[in-house]
Scaffold this motif. Structure first.
Motif, PDB file in Angstrom:
ATOM      1  N   GLU A 269       0.847  -0.945   0.034  1.00  0.00           N
ATOM      2  CA  GLU A 269       0.098   0.122  -0.198  1.00  0.00           C
ATOM      3  C   GLU A 269       0.963   1.217  -0.211  1.00  0.00           C
ATOM      4  O   GLU A 269       1.939   1.111   0.009  1.00  0.00           O
ATOM      5  CB  GLU A 269      -0.902   0.002   1.313  1.00  0.00           C
ATOM      6  N   THR A 270       0.178   2.339  -0.031  1.00  0.00           N
ATOM      7  CA  THR A 270       0.963   3.571  -0.149  1.00  0.00           C
ATOM      8  C   THR A 270       1.855   3.768   1.230  1.00  0.00           C
ATOM      9  O   THR A 270       1.224   3.360   2.409  1.00  0.00           O
ATOM     10  CB  THR A 270       0.023   4.872  -0.173  1.00  0.00           C
ATOM     11  N   THR A 271       3.125   4.124   1.133  1.00  0.00           N
ATOM     12  CA  THR A 271       4.130   4.291   2.239  1.00  0.00           C
ATOM     13  C   THR A 271       4.582   5.529   2.269  1.00  0.00           C
ATOM     14  O   THR A 271       4.355   6.551   1.259  1.00  0.00           O
ATOM     15  CB  THR A 271       5.066   3.420   2.119  1.00  0.00           C
TER      16      THR A 271
ATOM     17  N   ILE B  50       8.199   7.730   3.533  1.00  0.00           N
ATOM     18  CA  ILE B  50       9.508   7.499   3.901  1.00  0.00           C
ATOM     19  C   ILE B  50      10.054   8.856   4.421  1.00  0.00           C
ATOM     20  O   ILE B  50       9.910  10.038   3.922  1.00  0.00           O
ATOM     21  CB  ILE B  50      10.503   6.970   2.790  1.00  0.00           C
ATOM     22  N   LEU B  51      10.076   8.954   5.766  1.00  0.00           N
ATOM     23  CA  LEU B  51      11.047   9.962   6.439  1.00  0.00           C
ATOM     24  C   LEU B  51      12.483  10.208   6.387  1.00  0.00           C
ATOM     25  O   LEU B  51      12.923   9.112   6.697  1.00  0.00           O
ATOM     26  CB  LEU B  51      10.513   9.994   7.928  1.00  0.00           C
ATOM     27  N   ILE B  52      12.868  11.130   5.829  1.00  0.00           N
ATOM     28  CA  ILE B  52      14.394  11.334   5.784  1.00  0.00           C
ATOM     29  C   ILE B  52      15.037  12.454   6.438  1.00  0.00           C
ATOM     30  O   ILE B  52      14.452  13.575   6.429  1.00  0.00           O
ATOM     31  CB  ILE B  52      14.881  11.404   4.146  1.00  0.00           C
ATOM     32  N   ALA B  53      15.918  12.321   7.300  1.00  0.00           N
ATOM     33  CA  ALA B  53      16.457  13.393   8.178  1.00  0.00           C
ATOM     34  C   ALA B  53      17.663  14.309   7.394  1.00  0.00           C
ATOM     35  O   ALA B  53      18.003  13.576   6.360  1.00  0.00           O
ATOM     36  CB  ALA B  53      17.164  12.808   9.417  1.00  0.00           C
ATOM     37  N   ASP B  54      18.051  14.943   8.149  1.00  0.00           N
ATOM     38  CA  ASP B  54      19.060  16.124   7.307  1.00  0.00           C
ATOM     39  C   ASP B  54      20.503  15.196   7.033  1.00  0.00           C
ATOM     40  O   ASP B  54      21.133  15.484   6.239  1.00  0.00           O
ATOM     41  CB  ASP B  54      19.292  17.267   7.996  1.00  0.00           C
ATOM     42  N   ASP B  55      20.490  14.051   7.634  1.00  0.00           N
ATOM     43  CA  ASP B  55      21.749  13.450   7.607  1.00  0.00           C
ATOM     44  C   ASP B  55      21.730  12.175   6.480  1.00  0.00           C
ATOM     45  O   ASP B  55      22.857  11.400   6.255  1.00  0.00           O
ATOM     46  CB  ASP B  55      22.785  12.743   9.143  1.00  0.00           C
ATOM     47  N   GLY B  56      20.320  12.094   6.183  1.00  0.00           N
ATOM     48  CA  GLY B  56      20.084  10.993   5.109  1.00  0.00           C
ATOM     49  C   GLY B  56      19.522   9.588   5.746  1.00  0.00           C
ATOM     50  O   GLY B  56      19.175   8.848   5.049  1.00  0.00           O
ATOM     51  N   GLU B  57      19.622   9.472   7.084  1.00  0.00           N
ATOM     52  CA  GLU B  57      18.753   8.409   7.903  1.00  0.00           C
ATOM     53  C   GLU B  57      17.442   8.704   7.449  1.00  0.00           C
ATOM     54  O   GLU B  57      16.815   9.385   7.301  1.00  0.00           O
ATOM     55  CB  GLU B  57      19.287   8.724   9.228  1.00  0.00           C
ATOM     56  N   TRP B  58      17.123   7.181   7.192  1.00  0.00           N
ATOM     57  CA  TRP B  58      15.696   7.251   6.830  1.00  0.00           C
ATOM     58  C   TRP B  58      14.598   6.191   7.505  1.00  0.00           C
ATOM     59  O   TRP B  58      15.438   5.038   7.949  1.00  0.00           O
ATOM     60  CB  TRP B  58      15.674   7.123   5.263  1.00  0.00           C
ATOM     61  N   THR B  59      13.529   6.297   7.447  1.00  0.00           N
ATOM     62  CA  THR B  59      12.859   5.094   7.655  1.00  0.00           C
ATOM     63  C   THR B  59      11.380   5.092   6.978  1.00  0.00           C
ATOM     64  O   THR B  59      11.160   6.120   6.364  1.00  0.00           O
ATOM     65  CB  THR B  59      12.320   5.091   9.424  1.00  0.00           C
ATOM     66  N   ARG B  60      10.702   3.981   6.772  1.00  0.00           N
ATOM     67  CA  ARG B  60       9.666   3.677   5.838  1.00  0.00           C
ATOM     68  C   ARG B  60       8.609   3.130   6.525  1.00  0.00           C
ATOM     69  O   ARG B  60       8.667   1.919   7.353  1.00  0.00           O
ATOM     70  CB  ARG B  60      10.073   3.109   4.754  1.00  0.00           C
ATOM     71  N   ARG B  61       7.282   3.487   6.482  1.00  0.00           N
ATOM     72  CA  ARG B  61       6.304   2.942   7.133  1.00  0.00           C
ATOM     73  C   ARG B  61       4.913   2.870   6.374  1.00  0.00           C
ATOM     74  O   ARG B  61       4.695   4.007   5.418  1.00  0.00           O
ATOM     75  CB  ARG B  61       5.611   3.388   8.357  1.00  0.00           C
ATOM     76  N   ARG B  62       3.964   2.257   6.301  1.00  0.00           N
ATOM     77  CA  ARG B  62       2.592   2.195   5.365  1.00  0.00           C
ATOM     78  C   ARG B  62       2.020   3.256   6.055  1.00  0.00           C
ATOM     79  O   ARG B  62       2.191   3.950   7.411  1.00  0.00           O
ATOM     80  CB  ARG B  62       1.818   1.086   5.701  1.00  0.00           C
ATOM     81  N   ILE B  63       1.079   4.194   5.276  1.00  0.00           N
ATOM     82  CA  ILE B  63       0.214   5.141   5.633  1.00  0.00           C
ATOM     83  C   ILE B  63      -0.919   4.914   4.920  1.00  0.00           C
ATOM     84  O   ILE B  63      -1.132   4.364   4.197  1.00  0.00           O
ATOM     85  CB  ILE B  63       0.901   6.603   5.417  1.00  0.00           C
ATOM     86  N   ASP B  64      -1.985   5.812   5.432  1.00  0.00           N
ATOM     87  CA  ASP B  64      -3.473   5.772   4.820  1.00  0.00           C
ATOM     88  C   ASP B  64      -3.541   6.342   3.503  1.00  0.00           C
ATOM     89  O   ASP B  64      -4.254   7.615   3.602  1.00  0.00           O
ATOM     90  CB  ASP B  64      -4.553   5.821   5.799  1.00  0.00           C
ATOM     91  N   GLY B  65      -2.918   6.135   2.461  1.00  0.00           N
ATOM     92  CA  GLY B  65      -3.070   6.770   1.323  1.00  0.00           C
ATOM     93  C   GLY B  65      -2.241   8.217   1.302  1.00  0.00           C
ATOM     94  O   GLY B  65      -1.822   8.559   2.185  1.00  0.00           O
ATOM     95  N   PRO B  66      -2.230   8.575  -0.151  1.00  0.00           N
ATOM     96  CA  PRO B  66      -1.441   9.986  -0.082  1.00  0.00           C
ATOM     97  C   PRO B  66      -2.131  11.069   0.622  1.00  0.00           C
ATOM     98  O   PRO B  66      -1.228  11.950   1.098  1.00  0.00           O
ATOM     99  CB  PRO B  66      -1.641  10.184  -1.654  1.00  0.00           C
ATOM    100  N   ASP B  67      -3.374  11.284   0.666  1.00  0.00           N
ATOM    101  CA  ASP B  67      -4.028  12.335   1.647  1.00  0.00           C
ATOM    102  C   ASP B  67      -3.672  12.256   3.197  1.00  0.00           C
ATOM    103  O   ASP B  67      -3.372  12.995   3.735  1.00  0.00           O
ATOM    104  CB  ASP B  67      -5.451  12.449   1.505  1.00  0.00           C
TER     105      ASP B  67
END
Length: 109
Positions: free
Chosen positions: A49-51, A53-70
């Motif tokens: 499904e839609t995910t 991804i959060l990216i910090a200023d140093d490039g570290e990132w994490t990804r999780r599912r989210i309830d659609g683009p909205d």
């Protein structure tokens, strides 16, 4: 005999799940514990499904599912961070650099 009758297609069970409270808690914690976090919306695919991804200023990132683009946009607005569409913007270079550093020196991460 029914040779030309259409078969009913069996419903394919979804192996994916929507965003849970745990997913949202993880994303909120990532934002609170890092600097310069930006959100990138990843589109739904045949596998996930839609995910977001959060990216910090140093490039570290994490990804999780989210309830659609909205839902991703509402979440980013509520958290006060910028939000982008990966299909339009692509991934930032700092994320690729972080992945490369992590690949070269996995013992540091």
């Amino acid at each position: 005999m029914g040779l030309f009758r259409r078969r009913k297609q069996a419903a394919v069970p979804s192996h994916d799940r929507a965003a849970s409270r745990g997913d949202l808690d993880h994303l909120e914690n990532f934002i609170r514990s890092r600097r310069g976090v930006e959100a990138y919306i990843e589109p739904r695919t045949t596998v996930t499904e839609t995910t977001v991804i959060l990216i910090a200023d140093d490039g570290e990132w994490t990804r999780r599912r989210i309830d659609g683009p909205d839902g991703a946009r509402r979440f980013a607005y509520r958290m006060g961070i910028p939000v982008y569409d990966v299909r339009l913007m692509g991934y930032p270079q700092r994320m690729r650099d972080f992945n490369e550093r992590r690949k070269r020196r996995p013992e540091l991460y």
